[in-house]
Design a protein around this motif. Structure first.
Motif, mmCIF file in Angstrom:
data_model
loop_
_atom_site.group_PDB
_atom_site.id
_atom_site.type_symbol
_atom_site.label_atom_id
_atom_site.label_comp_id
_atom_site.label_asym_id
_atom_site.label_seq_id
_atom_site.Cartn_x
_atom_site.Cartn_y
_atom_site.Cartn_z
ATOM 1 N N PRO A 78 0.911 -1.270 0.089
ATOM 2 C CA PRO A 78 -0.080 0.007 0.114
ATOM 3 C C PRO A 78 0.855 1.309 -0.114
ATOM 4 O O PRO A 78 0.299 2.076 -0.795
ATOM 5 C CB PRO A 78 -0.846 -0.200 1.279
ATOM 6 C CG PRO A 78 -0.204 -1.153 2.158
ATOM 7 C CD PRO A 78 0.519 -1.948 1.142
ATOM 8 N N GLU A 79 1.949 1.363 0.773
ATOM 9 C CA GLU A 79 2.766 2.541 0.656
ATOM 10 C C GLU A 79 3.302 2.953 -0.779
ATOM 11 O O GLU A 79 3.257 4.065 -0.940
ATOM 12 C CB GLU A 79 4.035 2.235 1.678
ATOM 13 C CG GLU A 79 3.768 2.282 3.257
ATOM 14 C CD GLU A 79 3.272 0.833 3.416
ATOM 15 O OE1 GLU A 79 3.345 -0.012 2.661
ATOM 16 O OE2 GLU A 79 2.860 0.823 4.571
ATOM 17 N N TRP A 80 3.768 1.781 -1.335
ATOM 18 C CA TRP A 80 4.290 2.110 -3.113
ATOM 19 C C TRP A 80 3.132 2.530 -3.636
ATOM 20 O O TRP A 80 3.203 3.327 -4.570
ATOM 21 C CB TRP A 80 4.817 0.584 -3.281
ATOM 22 C CG TRP A 80 5.317 0.993 -4.586
ATOM 23 C CD1 TRP A 80 6.716 1.435 -5.107
ATOM 24 C CD2 TRP A 80 4.789 0.861 -5.930
ATOM 25 N NE1 TRP A 80 6.939 1.390 -6.393
ATOM 26 C CE2 TRP A 80 5.632 1.123 -7.122
ATOM 27 C CE3 TRP A 80 3.185 0.551 -6.338
ATOM 28 C CZ2 TRP A 80 5.202 1.223 -8.342
ATOM 29 C CZ3 TRP A 80 3.051 0.415 -7.510
ATOM 30 C CH2 TRP A 80 3.914 0.800 -8.718
ATOM 31 N N THR A 81 2.060 1.870 -3.592
ATOM 32 C CA THR A 81 0.645 2.263 -4.466
ATOM 33 C C THR A 81 0.193 3.586 -4.191
ATOM 34 O O THR A 81 -0.108 4.263 -4.997
ATOM 35 C CB THR A 81 -0.408 1.164 -4.228
ATOM 36 O OG1 THR A 81 0.329 -0.209 -4.349
ATOM 37 C CG2 THR A 81 -1.566 1.258 -5.359
ATOM 38 N N ALA A 82 -0.066 3.933 -2.846
ATOM 39 C CA ALA A 82 -0.408 5.407 -2.649
ATOM 40 C C ALA A 82 0.659 6.447 -3.285
ATOM 41 O O ALA A 82 0.263 7.321 -3.531
ATOM 42 C CB ALA A 82 -0.406 5.422 -0.936
ATOM 43 N N GLY A 83 1.905 6.150 -3.016
ATOM 44 C CA GLY A 83 3.018 6.916 -3.488
ATOM 45 C C GLY A 83 2.747 7.090 -4.990
ATOM 46 O O GLY A 83 2.703 8.437 -5.586
ATOM 47 N N LEU A 84 2.686 6.331 -5.831
ATOM 48 C CA LEU A 84 2.352 6.241 -7.031
ATOM 49 C C LEU A 84 1.177 7.128 -7.588
ATOM 50 O O LEU A 84 1.154 7.926 -8.362
ATOM 51 C CB LEU A 84 2.010 4.793 -7.383
ATOM 52 C CG LEU A 84 1.474 4.592 -9.233
ATOM 53 C CD1 LEU A 84 2.601 5.211 -10.229
ATOM 54 C CD2 LEU A 84 1.099 3.268 -9.583
ATOM 55 N N LEU A 85 -0.049 6.777 -7.022
ATOM 56 C CA LEU A 85 -1.435 7.432 -7.208
ATOM 57 C C LEU A 85 -1.098 8.934 -6.916
ATOM 58 O O LEU A 85 -1.639 9.910 -7.693
ATOM 59 C CB LEU A 85 -2.444 6.939 -6.330
ATOM 60 C CG LEU A 85 -2.725 5.473 -6.813
ATOM 61 C CD1 LEU A 85 -3.770 4.815 -5.910
ATOM 62 C CD2 LEU A 85 -3.242 5.308 -8.244
ATOM 63 N N GLY A 86 -0.451 9.338 -5.796
ATOM 64 C CA GLY A 86 -0.414 10.993 -5.493
ATOM 65 C C GLY A 86 0.564 11.537 -6.534
ATOM 66 O O GLY A 86 0.471 12.571 -6.821
ATOM 67 N N GLY A 120 -7.338 5.005 3.038
ATOM 68 C CA GLY A 120 -7.837 5.110 1.779
ATOM 69 C C GLY A 120 -8.300 6.889 1.768
ATOM 70 O O GLY A 120 -8.318 7.670 0.568
ATOM 71 N N ARG A 121 -8.754 7.267 2.908
ATOM 72 C CA ARG A 121 -9.046 8.855 2.941
ATOM 73 C C ARG A 121 -8.044 9.549 2.437
ATOM 74 O O ARG A 121 -7.999 10.642 1.601
ATOM 75 C CB ARG A 121 -9.421 8.978 4.506
ATOM 76 C CG ARG A 121 -9.704 10.526 4.781
ATOM 77 C CD ARG A 121 -9.883 10.828 5.958
ATOM 78 N NE ARG A 121 -10.105 12.188 6.530
ATOM 79 C CZ ARG A 121 -10.666 12.740 7.530
ATOM 80 N NH1 ARG A 121 -10.929 11.774 8.542
ATOM 81 N NH2 ARG A 121 -11.002 14.068 7.719
ATOM 82 N N SER A 122 -6.623 9.293 2.740
ATOM 83 C CA SER A 122 -5.521 10.157 2.366
ATOM 84 C C SER A 122 -5.232 9.881 1.024
ATOM 85 O O SER A 122 -4.952 10.927 0.345
ATOM 86 C CB SER A 122 -4.116 9.795 3.438
ATOM 87 O OG SER A 122 -3.798 8.384 3.018
ATOM 88 N N VAL A 123 -5.335 8.994 0.419
ATOM 89 C CA VAL A 123 -5.289 8.398 -0.834
ATOM 90 C C VAL A 123 -6.054 9.235 -1.948
ATOM 91 O O VAL A 123 -5.679 9.708 -2.732
ATOM 92 C CB VAL A 123 -5.064 7.333 -1.238
ATOM 93 C CG1 VAL A 123 -5.016 6.799 -2.661
ATOM 94 C CG2 VAL A 123 -4.021 6.311 -0.619
ATOM 95 N N VAL A 124 -7.428 9.276 -1.358
ATOM 96 C CA VAL A 124 -8.446 9.937 -2.061
ATOM 97 C C VAL A 124 -8.212 11.503 -2.200
ATOM 98 O O VAL A 124 -8.252 12.329 -3.337
ATOM 99 C CB VAL A 124 -9.891 9.608 -1.637
ATOM 100 C CG1 VAL A 124 -10.861 10.671 -1.989
ATOM 101 C CG2 VAL A 124 -10.287 8.212 -1.742
ATOM 102 N N ASP A 125 -7.977 12.059 -1.143
ATOM 103 C CA ASP A 125 -7.512 13.476 -0.985
ATOM 104 C C ASP A 125 -6.348 13.636 -1.799
ATOM 105 O O ASP A 125 -6.220 14.879 -2.424
ATOM 106 C CB ASP A 125 -7.502 13.761 0.437
ATOM 107 C CG ASP A 125 -6.999 15.149 0.791
ATOM 108 O OD1 ASP A 125 -7.382 15.998 0.014
ATOM 109 O OD2 ASP A 125 -6.247 15.691 1.472
ATOM 110 N N SER A 126 -5.538 12.962 -1.969
ATOM 111 C CA SER A 126 -4.132 13.236 -2.744
ATOM 112 C C SER A 126 -4.361 13.308 -4.273
ATOM 113 O O SER A 126 -3.752 14.126 -4.882
ATOM 114 C CB SER A 126 -3.178 12.258 -2.358
ATOM 115 O OG SER A 126 -3.167 10.928 -3.051
ATOM 116 N N VAL A 127 -5.357 12.781 -4.755
ATOM 117 C CA VAL A 127 -5.390 12.651 -6.263
ATOM 118 C C VAL A 127 -6.657 13.982 -6.557
ATOM 119 O O VAL A 127 -6.548 14.105 -7.738
ATOM 120 C CB VAL A 127 -5.981 11.295 -6.602
ATOM 121 C CG1 VAL A 127 -4.902 10.384 -6.324
ATOM 122 C CG2 VAL A 127 -7.366 10.958 -6.181
#
Length: 526
Positions: A78-86, A120-127
């Motif tokens: 998840p750390e890598w994937t969240a970094g990619l999406l942001g 998930g909240r932080s990832v949604v906000d980041s994009v």
């Protein structure tokens, strides 16, 4: 003799895009090298215009592959994937793919019951970077998974709403054509106003009121832009053109947040010379680029055109717009008059600001095969072949000593001179049919210090083996993959074999890091 000696570069430098070691057949029938899941997702993400067909892969299949990879890696890493999406929505500037990815990230983690890693909240906000994107993400979620929206999505959207919603964004994006209006989103996510924005509470209340009671909604007096806009809307149609032609017309339109898209509807007629000249001062650089043909059609004055040209070519505006270089190429190819050629050429040059000045001798190979002529997306007038040629030419012009080559079934050197225009050189490239990358490498490689290939990596079978196998192991080979297909034309992630993805020039920085012996990692970890 070159002052640069490849053998002085550390021979074991590797980049993060890695192949699995297996070999399969690609759509051309040639050898394909599958990549590990992270590498496949990265290259697909930076090249994926969602729902768009490519030469070898349908849009639905491509989107399914993207979603499946995100779902798997959201649980596994998840750390890598969240970094990619942001990063994808930020520096990568890929809007729709990042929104889809964030939704799939949340869905996968909820289904698997995963709680570790970025929420998930932080990832949604980041994009979510533009005010219409909360509605787009909700639209994707409800179309794909139904109207029950989970808390991580709601809370991430609420965080973004506080950042993004303002008076001008409401005027521009809260329209009847949107599936989700601002009021709909506020009702669903219950976003509280940002304490640092005392006006936002009234804005939220007005957005709700105009959604549910459009005929009686009153603009609060504290919201000055909305009040100025309401004043213009209240004017009789017969009096509106006088506003445009008045000395303070441009200032009034700007103060009311009147966009060029809304202006024609407000005037109840086409935008003529006076209308364009009144709204041009408040238009952003890329809105100007998209309307050059309209400016000429309306006959805007040379004085106004000079201001447009200066803004288009301003390096700060180019940086702020975060547009890919091919946007300027497309505008150049379709601009109707010569007065736009030079500013567009300058803007293109600024957008390629990260192109390195490579020392020594470089061989730069640009793919001009049939599959490269497919458009970048259904909405684009530009193809991958020309985008590849822009990048290859820019590399050649900046390099100390470079051989620039186009290839397909055959191959040929492309002539250029130091200091020459990228766009002028582009006219010397042709359409070269099939894809024999190996033959092009074998014909043109002459002990160069490095090889750079800009391509979709789909090669035909060659009895001599793959293209990267033709180069000594101590010579770095850099591949720019412009399509994101599943397989590559050679092994990557091994010593001196590097693959970069997409149409951004951010990867150019990686070449310098690799050759200076420093670590070159995923771009969001640099």
């Amino acid at each position: 003799m070159s002052r640069f000696n490849t053998k002085t570069v550390k021979a074991l430098l590797t980049s993060p895009v890695r192949s699995t070691g297996r070999t399969v057949r690609n759509p051309q029938g040639g050898p394909g090298h599958p990549r590990d899941a992270r590498s496949e997702l990265f290259l697909l993400a930076v090249a994926n215009f969602v729902t768009q067909d490519t030469f070898y892969e349908g849009g639905a299949d491509r989107d399914d592959r993207f979603a499946a990879l995100v779902r798997a890696l959201a649980v596994e890493d998840p750390e890598w994937t969240a970094g990619l999406l942001g990063w994808l929505r930020g520096e990568g500037n890929m809007r729709t793919a990042s929104l889809v990815g964030a939704a799939e990230y949340v869905k996968a983690r909820l289904d698997a019951g995963v709680t570790h890693g970025p929420t998930g909240r932080s990832v949604v906000d980041s994009v979510l970077r533009r005010p219409d994107e909360p509605g787009e993400l909700l639209g994707y979620w409800t179309a794909t998974y139904g109207r029950a929206v989970p808390k991580p999505v709601k809370r991430g959207i609420a965080d973004a709403v506080r950042r993004l919603y303002g008076e001008k964004s409401l005027l521009k994006y809260d329209t009847a054509t949107k599936g989700y209006r601002f009021g709909d989103i506020l009702n669903l996510v219950h976003a509280a106003p940002d304490p640092a924005k005392p006006w936002q509470g009234e804005l939220f209340r007005y957005a709700l009121d105009r959604r549910h009671h459009p005929d009686t909604a009153e603009v609060p007096g504290t919201l000055r832009t909305l009040a100025a806009h309401r004043e213009l809307v209240a004017l009789p149609v017969a009096e509106r053109r006088a506003v445009v032609t008045a000395p303070d017309g441009a200032a009034r339109l700007a103060a009311a947040g009147m966009t060029w898209e809304a202006l024609a509807g407000w005037l109840r007629g086409p935008l003529d010379k006076a209308a364009w000249e009144a709204v041009i001062p408040s238009m952003g650089a890329m809105a100007l680029v998209r309307n050059l043909r309209n400016f000429d059609g309306a006959g805007v004055s040379d004085e106004v055109a000079a201001g447009v040209a200066a803004k288009i070519a301003d390096p700060r505006e180019v940086e702020r717009s975060r547009q890919f270089p091919f946007r300027y190429l497309a505008a150049y190819q379709h601009a109707p008059s010569l007065r736009w050629s030079y500013p567009l050429e300058r803007a293109l040059g600024h957008s390629l600001g990260n192109v390195p000045a490579l020392p020594g001798r470089s061989l730069i190979l640009v793919d001009r095969s049939g599959s490269m002529w497919a458009p970048l997306s259904a909405r684009s007038q530009l193809n991958r072949a020309d985008a590849a040629a822009v990048f290859g030419t820019a590399l050649a012009l900046r390099a100390e000593n470079a051989d620039l080559v186009e290839f397909g079934t055959s191959s040929a050197a492309v002539r250029y001179r130091a200091g020459e225009s990228v766009l002028k050189i582009l006219g010397r490239f042709g359409d070269l049919g099939g894809t024999d990358t190996t033959a092009a490498v074998r014909r043109h490689y002459r002990s160069h210090d490095r090889v750079l290939i800009v391509t979709d990596e789909q090669v035909a079978h060659s009895r001599h083996g793959g293209p990267t196998e033709q180069i000594p192991a101590y010579v770095p080979v850099y591949t720019w993959n412009l399509a994101g297909y599943r397989t590559g034309h050679g092994a990557s992630g091994t010593a001196n074999r590097h693959v970069f993805g997409g149409l951004s020039d951010a990867a150019f920085r990686m070449v310098q890091l690799l050759e200076s012996g420093r670590a070159a990692d995923w771009p969001w970890l640099k």
